[in-house]
Motif scaffolding. Structure first.
Motif, mmCIF file in Angstrom:
data_model
loop_
_atom_site.group_PDB
_atom_site.id
_atom_site.type_symbol
_atom_site.label_atom_id
_atom_site.label_comp_id
_atom_site.label_asym_id
_atom_site.label_seq_id
_atom_site.Cartn_x
_atom_site.Cartn_y
_atom_site.Cartn_z
ATOM 1 N N LEU A 76 0.795 -0.949 0.106
ATOM 2 C CA LEU A 76 -0.102 -0.073 -0.047
ATOM 3 C C LEU A 76 1.218 1.290 -0.353
ATOM 4 O O LEU A 76 0.309 2.331 0.238
ATOM 5 C CB LEU A 76 -1.595 0.470 1.306
ATOM 6 N N ASP A 79 0.416 5.682 -3.885
ATOM 7 C CA ASP A 79 -0.819 5.682 -3.590
ATOM 8 C C ASP A 79 -1.822 5.223 -4.666
ATOM 9 O O ASP A 79 -3.000 5.308 -4.799
ATOM 10 C CB ASP A 79 -0.790 7.358 -5.249
ATOM 11 N N LYS A 82 -3.533 2.626 -2.564
ATOM 12 C CA LYS A 82 -3.562 2.915 -1.209
ATOM 13 C C LYS A 82 -5.140 2.844 -1.239
ATOM 14 O O LYS A 82 -5.392 2.628 0.297
ATOM 15 C CB LYS A 82 -3.349 4.210 -0.740
ATOM 16 N N GLY A 105 -1.749 -0.352 7.226
ATOM 17 C CA GLY A 105 -2.579 -0.180 6.354
ATOM 18 C C GLY A 105 -3.295 -1.270 5.780
ATOM 19 O O GLY A 105 -4.716 -1.055 5.063
#
Length: 323
Positions: A76, A79, A82, A105
């Motif tokens: 993650l 970007d 994510k 995450g």
């Protein structure tokens, strides 16, 4: 494993060093209509993840070499990844492990042995929420683009010009580096519209905008439609010589389009006049200063016969004042 998969259904990546656990999850997910990919360790998971871009990851926390916590963090870290949900599956029930997972995450933390009816809903909801979030981000990006882009020419609009010039004016002021601005005006464009009509006039402006874009290629530089038949090019961290080189190339690129203009007073084709200015912004100064200087140079280029560029260099004036 095949390099690509048919993406008619959502793809779930299972990461577990135990073959039996992977098989158990695979069968349950395939019965629900999901496509499934597998990885037996964290390193393999990262490779498969970047290759196949799954919609969701089920990952075991306890694996040799690269554990699930570190693997989740690595997956993650970009970007573009994510919004992909990662569900951590583990026998660990302590608060520290749970905190570690969410800090890495993870979207959720599941305790083995898993009750499938619950996991089924968690997988479905996580994928739906992720897809909705990604759509929202894409819609916002498109909205931002519409706000900042001129619909006709597909370059930045006047609003974006002022925003970006202000930001770069302040930045170059802090760093005491030059910023250059080129203002361009299509020669006798009203006459062109009167002769060929507004439809061809619009096409002409689009072609000119794209020609300027093909010349100005640095990511930090910005080509904008300043208004009507006027274009502006913002060149951060660019001295007068560099800006003059680009201005000359822009004028040449527009000539090279060879767009007929029978009522032009300078050529049988569409041409461009340009004025450029280079400034090192000083404390308390305003970005309108460079616009005024470039606009004056543009006026002088028109007065001198058009189809050319002229330059005004505030750096020399700043240097003489400082001396």
């Amino acid at each position: 494993m095949k390099a690509t998969l048919e993406r008619n259904q959502s793809l779930v990546l299972i990461v577990d060093d135990e073959a039996f656990s992977r098989k158990e999850l695979r069968l349950a997910l395939e019965q629900e209509g999901y496509q499934v990919a597998e990885a037996k360790n964290g390193t393999e998971a990262i490779n498969v993840f970047h290759q196949l871009h799954p919609d969701l990851v089920l990952i075991d926390a306890l694996m040799p070499h690269l554990d699930g916590f570190e693997c989740c963090h690595k997956l993650l870290s970009l970007d573009s990844n994510k919004y992909i949900p990662v569900l951590m599956i583990t026998a660990l029930k302590d608060q520290q492990s749970i905190d570690h997972a969410f800090k890495a995450g993870a979207a959720d933390y599941l305790i083995k042995h898993i009750y499938w009816p619950i996991l089924r809903q968690q997988v479905r909801c996580s994928i739906e929420q992720s897809q909705l979030q990604q759509k929202l981000v894409a819609d916002n990006q498109q909205l931002q683009r519409l706000v900042n882009v001129d619909a006709l020419t597909q370059v930045a609009n006047r609003r974006r010009f002022e925003e970006y010039l202000l930001v770069e004016w302040k930045r170059q002021g802090r760093e005491q580096q030059p910023i250059s601005l080129i203002l361009c005006d299509v020669d006798y464009f009203k006459s062109y519209n009167d002769t060929y009509g507004h439809l061809l006039g619009d096409r002409c402006l689009y072609k000119i905008a794209q020609a300027i874009l093909n010349v100005v290629k640095r990511p930090a530089d910005l080509v904008t439609r300043y208004g009507g038949e006027e274009f502006a090019v913002i060149l951060p961290h660019t001295n007068l010589e560099g800006a003059a080189y680009l201005a000359e190339k822009i004028c040449f690129a527009v000539r090279a389009l060879a767009i007929p203009h029978q009522n032009s007073q300078v050529s049988s084709h569409v041409t461009l006049s340009a004025g450029l200015a280079t400034v090192i912004p000083q404390s308390g100064s305003n970005f309108e200063e460079i616009i005024a200087i470039a606009d004056k140079a543009l006026y002088q280029a028109k007065a001198a016969g058009r189809d050319r560029f002229l330059q005004n260099n505030l750096l020399e004036r700043q240097s003489s004042r400082n001396n």
